[in-house]
Design an enzyme around this catalytic site. Structure first.
Site, mmCIF file in Angstrom:
data_model
loop_
_atom_site.group_PDB
_atom_site.id
_atom_site.type_symbol
_atom_site.label_atom_id
_atom_site.label_comp_id
_atom_site.label_asym_id
_atom_site.label_seq_id
_atom_site.Cartn_x
_atom_site.Cartn_y
_atom_site.Cartn_z
ATOM 1 N N HIS A 117 -29.388 6.716 4.557
ATOM 2 C CA HIS A 117 -27.941 6.682 4.356
ATOM 3 C C HIS A 117 -27.611 6.406 3.103
ATOM 4 O O HIS A 117 -28.327 5.382 2.550
ATOM 5 C CB HIS A 117 -27.383 5.768 5.448
ATOM 6 C CG HIS A 117 -25.799 5.767 5.708
ATOM 7 N ND1 HIS A 117 -24.895 5.146 4.711
ATOM 8 C CD2 HIS A 117 -25.177 6.368 6.666
ATOM 9 C CE1 HIS A 117 -23.750 5.327 5.200
ATOM 10 N NE2 HIS A 117 -23.889 5.992 6.242
ATOM 11 N N ASP A 194 -32.860 -0.957 7.534
ATOM 12 C CA ASP A 194 -31.623 -0.551 7.958
ATOM 13 C C ASP A 194 -31.522 -0.108 9.528
ATOM 14 O O ASP A 194 -31.695 1.074 9.744
ATOM 15 C CB ASP A 194 -31.027 0.524 6.969
ATOM 16 C CG ASP A 194 -29.766 1.161 7.343
ATOM 17 O OD1 ASP A 194 -29.009 0.595 8.290
ATOM 18 O OD2 ASP A 194 -29.281 2.154 6.658
ATOM 19 N N GLN A 197 -28.765 2.670 12.845
ATOM 20 C CA GLN A 197 -28.449 3.626 13.741
ATOM 21 C C GLN A 197 -29.498 3.330 14.877
ATOM 22 O O GLN A 197 -29.122 3.807 16.085
ATOM 23 C CB GLN A 197 -28.944 5.085 13.006
ATOM 24 C CG GLN A 197 -29.055 6.297 14.182
ATOM 25 C CD GLN A 197 -27.910 6.384 14.809
ATOM 26 O OE1 GLN A 197 -26.788 6.167 14.333
ATOM 27 N NE2 GLN A 197 -27.832 7.250 15.907
ATOM 28 N N LYS A 220 -21.246 0.012 15.549
ATOM 29 C CA LYS A 220 -21.947 1.225 16.432
ATOM 30 C C LYS A 220 -22.381 0.571 17.576
ATOM 31 O O LYS A 220 -23.288 1.217 18.445
ATOM 32 C CB LYS A 220 -22.991 1.660 15.600
ATOM 33 C CG LYS A 220 -22.210 2.517 14.111
ATOM 34 C CD LYS A 220 -23.082 3.335 13.366
ATOM 35 C CE LYS A 220 -24.544 3.630 13.491
ATOM 36 N NZ LYS A 220 -24.922 4.746 12.629
ATOM 37 N N CYS A 362 -23.081 11.111 4.817
ATOM 38 C CA CYS A 362 -23.667 10.153 3.882
ATOM 39 C C CYS A 362 -24.993 10.126 3.698
ATOM 40 O O CYS A 362 -25.724 8.903 3.674
ATOM 41 C CB CYS A 362 -23.151 8.583 4.368
ATOM 42 S SG CYS A 362 -21.291 8.477 4.602
HETATM 43 N N1 PMP Z 1 -26.976 2.943 7.527
HETATM 44 C C1 PMP Z 1 -27.041 4.200 8.547
HETATM 45 C C2 PMP Z 1 -28.358 4.539 9.156
HETATM 46 C C3 PMP Z 1 -25.861 4.377 9.009
HETATM 47 O O1 PMP Z 1 -25.783 5.266 10.163
HETATM 48 C C4 PMP Z 1 -24.407 3.776 8.652
HETATM 49 C C5 PMP Z 1 -23.142 4.023 9.329
HETATM 50 N N2 PMP Z 1 -23.187 5.295 9.655
HETATM 51 C C6 PMP Z 1 -24.735 2.971 7.652
HETATM 52 C C7 PMP Z 1 -25.739 2.647 7.087
HETATM 53 C C8 PMP Z 1 -23.518 2.338 7.130
HETATM 54 O O2 PMP Z 1 -22.694 1.422 8.034
HETATM 55 P P1 PMP Z 1 -21.044 1.109 7.617
HETATM 56 O O3 PMP Z 1 -20.413 2.211 7.180
HETATM 57 O O4 PMP Z 1 -20.772 0.600 8.861
HETATM 58 O O5 PMP Z 1 -21.079 0.123 6.449
#
Ligand code: PMP
Length: 402
Positions: A117, A194, A197, A220, A362
């Site tokens: 991401h 990270d 997910q 999430k 993203c």
């Molecule tokens: N890493 C991953 C794998 C994600 O799926 C997300 C959110 N979609 C993020 C980081 C970033 O999270 P946030 O937008 O809540 O800061």
């Protein structure tokens, strides 16, 4: 453990015919979490770590109880290893700009995967420009799985940080962290995960993983938005610089100098997201009382299998990622449709009561590597149903005139 979750979620009762399939973006909130936040705002709201009066002490106890809930949820050794931020993105930035920025030098290697991401990519790119670290990537295979065979060569004795996703938010499969952790440990690199997910769907144990930092995305996990949390191993605490400075994170302040508190307070400048943190504590309680992660993994894979099997015969549809793995252990399905923009596909699905994400989620470089500019993503959680997956397939058949 219960299986009928939909009734616990007021939004899903309100939108009774909605198939909400955008859980990789954010999850819905159960009544229990809403009630805990509501009660806090009505009856318990006060500053934390400051007030001498009873109400402020109660708020502090609730705030710190949430930290203990996160500690136990991640199986961290010590409560001081849990830091609250305002989101996963801020957590990853705090690690990159607060720890790595001060402990790496030009030529040091930072290894991520091609599945990251942007939140676990752009902060490292900044260090590449600012201090000259060398950013390297564990590639994906042609099929779209991580190329585990490349791990040992991409990670070298010059690698000082390995920062990888626990599960991709585009290719809906989890990463075998043990293979990567082993090599990171061999070369003495700091290992960061990270888990934005993966944490909502697998039991995380930071000590078993052997990571130094691990980031979750609480919203999430059915917590409110506006709160983040990450684990940081005690051994990094002394060398961790704060991303933001100001109130709450200082022990004493003079006109030209200040002394900082230890981690975690050092990394929590200003008034934190108190009500949201309490909501995170409640979300973990809800999960502990109701959610069996083995069941979640099986259930989501079942939904993915239905979607994959339903979409595969549609010639115009291309599913992203390794088909067999998605069928057996998937947690979301991303796909592109020949000749159609993902926004148009998502708008059509919306007209059929199905909420999906469209775009690059993203993860733009990953889409480029896969050879598609954008995709449609259907991502599931505990309150979805087999019917949701079937409705998605039917709607796609209708769109493509099958
Ligand atoms: N890493 C991953 C794998 C994600 O799926 C997300 C959110 N979609 C993020 C980081 C970033 O999270 P946030 O937008 O809540 O800061």
């Amino acid at each position: 453990m219960k299986r009928q979750f939909r009734d616990d979620f007021p939004l899903l009762k309100e939108h009774s015919s909605l198939a909400y399939c955008d859980n990789a973006a954010t999850a819905q909130k159960p009544q229990y979490v809403i009630d805990c936040v509501d009660q806090f705002c009505r009856k318990e709201n006060a500053p934390v770590h400051r007030g001498i009066y009873t109400l402020a002490e109660t708020a502090t106890v609730l705030y710190e109880r949430a930290r203990e809930n996160v500690r136990a949820f991640l199986n961290a050794e010590d409560i001081s290893e849990i830091v609250f931020t305002h989101g996963a993105t801020e957590s990853l930035n705090t690690i990159a700009a607060g720890w790595a920025r001060y402990n790496l030098k030009a030529g040091d290697e930072v290894v991520v995967t091609e599945m990251e991401h942007h939140a676990n990519l752009v902060p490292w790119q900044r260090l590449e420009k600012e201090i000259g670290v060398v950013l390297k990537f564990i590639p994906i295979t042609e099929e779209g799985d991580l190329d585990y065979a490349a791990v040992d060569t991409v990670i070298t004795p010059r690698t000082k940080v390995v920062s990888v996703t626990g599960g991709s938010n585009v290719i809906g499969i989890d990463i075998h962290l043990d293979r990567i952790a082993k090599r990171a440990h061999e070369v003495g690199a700091v290992f960061i995960v990270d888990a934005a997910q993966s944490a909502p769907r697998s039991r995380i144990d930071v000590r078993a993983i052997g990571c130094d930092c691990l980031v979750i995305a609480p919203h999430k996990l059915m917590a409110p938005t506006g709160v983040g949390a990450f684990y940081v191993n005690k051994k990094l605490h002394e060398t961790f610089e704060p991303l933001m400075v100001g109130g709450s994170m200082v022990l004493s302040v003079d006109w030209h100098d200040s002394i900082w508190r230890p981690v975690p307070q050092r990394l929590e400048a200003g008034t934190p997201a108190i009500a949201q943190v309490v909501g995170l504590g409640a979300a973990i309680e809800y999960i502990n009382q109701n959610v069996d992660f083995d069941w979640v993994a099986e259930f989501e894979a079942e939904l993915c299998r239905r979607v994959v099997d339903g979409l595969l015969p549609l010639n115009q549809v291309r599913i992203l990622g390794p088909i067999e793995k998605l069928r057996s252990e998937g947690h979301l399905v991303s796909f592109s449709v020949e000749g159609m923009h993902s926004h148009d596909v998502a708008a059509f699905l919306d007209s059929r009561g199905i909420a999906v994400r469209a775009g690059h989620h993203c993860a733009q470089p990953l889409h480029n590597k896969l050879g598609v500019p954008n995709s449609v993503r259907a991502s599931f959680y505990i309150y979805n149903s087999i019917e949701d997956a079937e409705r998605l397939v039917k709607a796609m058949q209708e769109l493509l005139g099958v």
